[in-house]
Design an enzyme around this catalytic site. Structure first.
Site, PDB file in Angstrom:
ATOM      1  N   LYS A   1      33.321  37.618  38.062  1.00  0.00           N
ATOM      2  CA  LYS A   1      34.649  37.753  37.354  1.00  0.00           C
ATOM      3  C   LYS A   1      35.454  36.659  36.777  1.00  0.00           C
ATOM      4  O   LYS A   1      35.684  36.725  35.645  1.00  0.00           O
ATOM      5  CB  LYS A   1      35.637  38.799  38.378  1.00  0.00           C
ATOM      6  CG  LYS A   1      34.928  40.040  38.806  1.00  0.00           C
ATOM      7  CD  LYS A   1      35.872  40.738  39.833  1.00  0.00           C
ATOM      8  CE  LYS A   1      36.220  40.056  41.124  1.00  0.00           C
ATOM      9  NZ  LYS A   1      35.241  39.761  42.254  1.00  0.00           N
TER      10      LYS A   1
ATOM     11  N   ARG B   1      41.932  46.742  43.540  1.00  0.00           N
ATOM     12  CA  ARG B   1      41.303  46.956  44.710  1.00  0.00           C
ATOM     13  C   ARG B   1      41.066  48.236  45.475  1.00  0.00           C
ATOM     14  O   ARG B   1      40.314  47.981  46.772  1.00  0.00           O
ATOM     15  CB  ARG B   1      41.373  45.609  45.451  1.00  0.00           C
ATOM     16  CG  ARG B   1      40.644  44.318  45.073  1.00  0.00           C
ATOM     17  CD  ARG B   1      41.154  43.493  45.938  1.00  0.00           C
ATOM     18  NE  ARG B   1      40.040  42.424  46.134  1.00  0.00           N
ATOM     19  CZ  ARG B   1      39.888  41.503  45.630  1.00  0.00           C
ATOM     20  NH1 ARG B   1      40.592  40.939  44.323  1.00  0.00           N
ATOM     21  NH2 ARG B   1      38.972  40.397  46.031  1.00  0.00           N
TER      22      ARG B   1
ATOM     23  N   ARG C   1      34.663  40.047  53.290  1.00  0.00           N
ATOM     24  CA  ARG C   1      35.118  40.581  51.983  1.00  0.00           C
ATOM     25  C   ARG C   1      33.988  41.483  51.337  1.00  0.00           C
ATOM     26  O   ARG C   1      34.712  42.607  50.621  1.00  0.00           O
ATOM     27  CB  ARG C   1      35.315  39.465  51.119  1.00  0.00           C
ATOM     28  CG  ARG C   1      36.531  38.630  51.402  1.00  0.00           C
ATOM     29  CD  ARG C   1      36.323  36.997  51.042  1.00  0.00           C
ATOM     30  NE  ARG C   1      36.229  36.617  49.524  1.00  0.00           N
ATOM     31  CZ  ARG C   1      35.616  35.656  49.221  1.00  0.00           C
ATOM     32  NH1 ARG C   1      35.303  34.669  49.851  1.00  0.00           N
ATOM     33  NH2 ARG C   1      35.589  35.472  47.862  1.00  0.00           N
TER      34      ARG C   1
HETATM   35  P1  AP5 Z   1      33.114  33.768  40.298  1.00  0.00           P
HETATM   36  O1  AP5 Z   1      33.053  33.838  39.042  1.00  0.00           O
HETATM   37  O2  AP5 Z   1      34.169  32.692  41.116  1.00  0.00           O
HETATM   38  O3  AP5 Z   1      33.116  34.958  41.157  1.00  0.00           O
HETATM   39  P2  AP5 Z   1      34.370  36.294  41.120  1.00  0.00           P
HETATM   40  O4  AP5 Z   1      33.600  37.479  41.254  1.00  0.00           O
HETATM   41  O5  AP5 Z   1      35.518  35.621  40.747  1.00  0.00           O
HETATM   42  O6  AP5 Z   1      34.450  35.987  42.973  1.00  0.00           O
HETATM   43  P3  AP5 Z   1      35.647  35.931  43.932  1.00  0.00           P
HETATM   44  O7  AP5 Z   1      35.101  35.553  45.142  1.00  0.00           O
HETATM   45  O8  AP5 Z   1      36.889  35.248  43.065  1.00  0.00           O
HETATM   46  O9  AP5 Z   1      36.213  37.295  43.904  1.00  0.00           O
HETATM   47  P4  AP5 Z   1      37.040  37.913  45.147  1.00  0.00           P
HETATM   48  O10 AP5 Z   1      37.220  39.210  44.481  1.00  0.00           O
HETATM   49  O11 AP5 Z   1      36.440  37.679  46.602  1.00  0.00           O
HETATM   50  O12 AP5 Z   1      38.193  36.819  45.127  1.00  0.00           O
HETATM   51  P5  AP5 Z   1      39.477  36.764  44.871  1.00  0.00           P
HETATM   52  O13 AP5 Z   1      40.178  35.556  44.488  1.00  0.00           O
HETATM   53  O14 AP5 Z   1      39.939  37.875  43.665  1.00  0.00           O
HETATM   54  O15 AP5 Z   1      31.592  33.156  40.798  1.00  0.00           O
HETATM   55  C1  AP5 Z   1      31.225  33.021  42.083  1.00  0.00           C
HETATM   56  C2  AP5 Z   1      30.239  31.640  41.856  1.00  0.00           C
HETATM   57  O16 AP5 Z   1      29.040  32.165  41.488  1.00  0.00           O
HETATM   58  C3  AP5 Z   1      30.606  30.409  41.328  1.00  0.00           C
HETATM   59  O17 AP5 Z   1      30.446  29.137  42.145  1.00  0.00           O
HETATM   60  C4  AP5 Z   1      30.018  30.562  40.039  1.00  0.00           C
HETATM   61  O18 AP5 Z   1      29.787  29.264  39.378  1.00  0.00           O
HETATM   62  C5  AP5 Z   1      28.993  31.078  40.189  1.00  0.00           C
HETATM   63  N1  AP5 Z   1      28.345  32.365  39.161  1.00  0.00           N
HETATM   64  C6  AP5 Z   1      29.454  33.177  38.617  1.00  0.00           C
HETATM   65  N2  AP5 Z   1      28.566  33.827  37.680  1.00  0.00           N
HETATM   66  C7  AP5 Z   1      27.574  33.408  37.741  1.00  0.00           C
HETATM   67  C8  AP5 Z   1      26.159  33.769  36.907  1.00  0.00           C
HETATM   68  N3  AP5 Z   1      26.238  34.659  36.120  1.00  0.00           N
HETATM   69  N4  AP5 Z   1      24.945  33.155  37.299  1.00  0.00           N
HETATM   70  C9  AP5 Z   1      25.043  32.210  38.154  1.00  0.00           C
HETATM   71  N5  AP5 Z   1      26.076  31.865  38.979  1.00  0.00           N
HETATM   72  C10 AP5 Z   1      27.125  32.502  38.651  1.00  0.00           C
HETATM   73  O19 AP5 Z   1      40.496  37.377  46.163  1.00  0.00           O
HETATM   74  C11 AP5 Z   1      40.524  36.579  47.277  1.00  0.00           C
HETATM   75  C12 AP5 Z   1      41.411  37.273  48.196  1.00  0.00           C
HETATM   76  O20 AP5 Z   1      42.561  37.526  47.891  1.00  0.00           O
HETATM   77  C13 AP5 Z   1      40.776  38.371  48.682  1.00  0.00           C
HETATM   78  O21 AP5 Z   1      40.004  38.378  49.695  1.00  0.00           O
HETATM   79  C14 AP5 Z   1      42.017  39.384  49.314  1.00  0.00           C
HETATM   80  O22 AP5 Z   1      42.506  38.696  50.457  1.00  0.00           O
HETATM   81  C15 AP5 Z   1      43.095  38.726  48.006  1.00  0.00           C
HETATM   82  N6  AP5 Z   1      43.324  39.882  46.947  1.00  0.00           N
HETATM   83  C16 AP5 Z   1      42.993  39.491  45.772  1.00  0.00           C
HETATM   84  N7  AP5 Z   1      43.407  40.422  44.961  1.00  0.00           N
HETATM   85  C17 AP5 Z   1      44.026  41.438  45.775  1.00  0.00           C
HETATM   86  C18 AP5 Z   1      44.431  42.708  45.611  1.00  0.00           C
HETATM   87  N8  AP5 Z   1      44.308  43.280  44.343  1.00  0.00           N
HETATM   88  N9  AP5 Z   1      45.016  43.403  46.639  1.00  0.00           N
HETATM   89  C19 AP5 Z   1      44.587  42.746  47.908  1.00  0.00           C
HETATM   90  N10 AP5 Z   1      44.220  41.580  48.009  1.00  0.00           N
HETATM   91  C20 AP5 Z   1      43.940  40.867  47.074  1.00  0.00           C
END
Ligand code: AP5
Ligand code: MG
Ligand code: ZN
Length: 218
Positions: free
Chosen positions: A13, A92, A175
């Site tokens: 994402k 979410r 997660r």
């Molecule tokens: P990346 O693009 O970073 O993936 P992402 O989908 O953004 O994954 P996240 O881990 O950020 O998602 P998340 O939902 O767990 O975390 P968030 O910060 O939202 O890519 C991942 C890796 O793969 C990178 O190394 C990249 O280089 C590689 N990659 C990407 N695309 C690729 C491709 N096409 N091919 C190969 N490699 C690739 O949330 C974190 C925490 O915050 C949650 O656990 C929760 O505690 C809290 N939180 C956030 N939002 C909420 C909400 N709305 N409600 C409640 N709690 C929340």
């Protein structure tokens, strides 16, 4: 145009959001990034969010929904209407999705598209455990898929890269479980509204971006 990026942790994402921002007139509201910013600045919100995030649990809705509207209203005030607004990591839960619908309606706006990342679970764990991020500019790398030119150093700003606190195997599994039990219901929620677009999250970042542009006609 208001677009939700919906998909499990590690689906790409943030990576797609960065590509869209580089190439189009777009802004991103990433709840995870906002929480991490607050944690590094040791704000009260950051302190409260940290205890949930470190375990991989969801931060409670009452800490999450208002900050999304703060960010959204700020964007609306500063930018022209034809910008793309990307919701990354929000909503979410069904309750968050209802709050988003309600707030959009109050503002005379709507969610135009929901981009769902279709991807297998094994790929997610490999991607997340190999992720490295820049604490200064937010650039994201992967030690194998997308390594920085100089090991451990951000290509963009030269800062030393770090690993997110929640990017260890144990937390990642939680997660993913939480995604399955609380977030994946949103796939049908938006399918029923006729605004869900599926993209193949297992493809390369370039292909993912191409599929996004083709399917949305942007
Ligand atoms: P990346 O693009 O970073 O993936 P992402 O989908 O953004 O994954 P996240 O881990 O950020 O998602 P998340 O939902 O767990 O975390 P968030 O910060 O939202 O890519 C991942 C890796 O793969 C990178 O190394 C990249 O280089 C590689 N990659 C990407 N695309 C690729 C491709 N096409 N091919 C190969 N490699 C690739 O949330 C974190 C925490 O915050 C949650 O656990 C929760 O505690 C809290 N939180 C956030 N939002 C909420 C909400 N709305 N409600 C409640 N709690 C929340
Ligand atoms: Mg992300
Ligand atoms: Zn950087």
């Amino acid at each position: 145009m208001n677009i939700i990026l919906l998909g499990p942790p590690g689906a790409g994402k943030g990576t797609l959001a960065n590509k869209i921002k580089e190439n189009k007139n777009a802004v991103q509201i990433a709840t995870g990034d906002i929480f991490r910013y607050n944690i590094s600045n040791e704000t009260e919100l950051g302190l409260r969010a940290k205890e949930y995030m470190d375990k991989g649990d969801l931060v409670p809705d009452e800490l999450t929904v208002d900050l999304v509207w703060d960010a959204f209203d700020k964007i609306e005030k500063n930018n022209s209407q034809d910008n793309i607004v990307l919701f990354d990591g929000f909503p979410r839960t069904i309750d968050q999705a209802s709050a988003l619908d309600k707030g959009m309606e109050e503002r005379g706006q709507q969610i135009d598209h929901v981009v769902y990342f279709d991807i297998d679970e094994e790929i997610l764990i490999h991607r997340i455990t190999g992720r490295r991020v820049c604490p200064n500019c937010g650039a994201t790398f992967h030690i194998e898929n997308n390594p920085p030119k100089l090991e451990g150093i951000c290509d963009v700003c030269g800062t030393k890269l770090i690993q997110r606190n929640d990017d260890n195997e144990e937390t990642v599994k939680n997660r993913i479980d939480i995604y399955k039990s609380q977030t994946s219901v949103l796939i049908d929620y938006y399918k029923d509204k006729g605004i869900l677009i599926s993209i193949d999250g297992a493809n390369s970042p370039e292909e993912v971006f191409e599929e996004f542009c083709d399917k949305l006609g942007v």
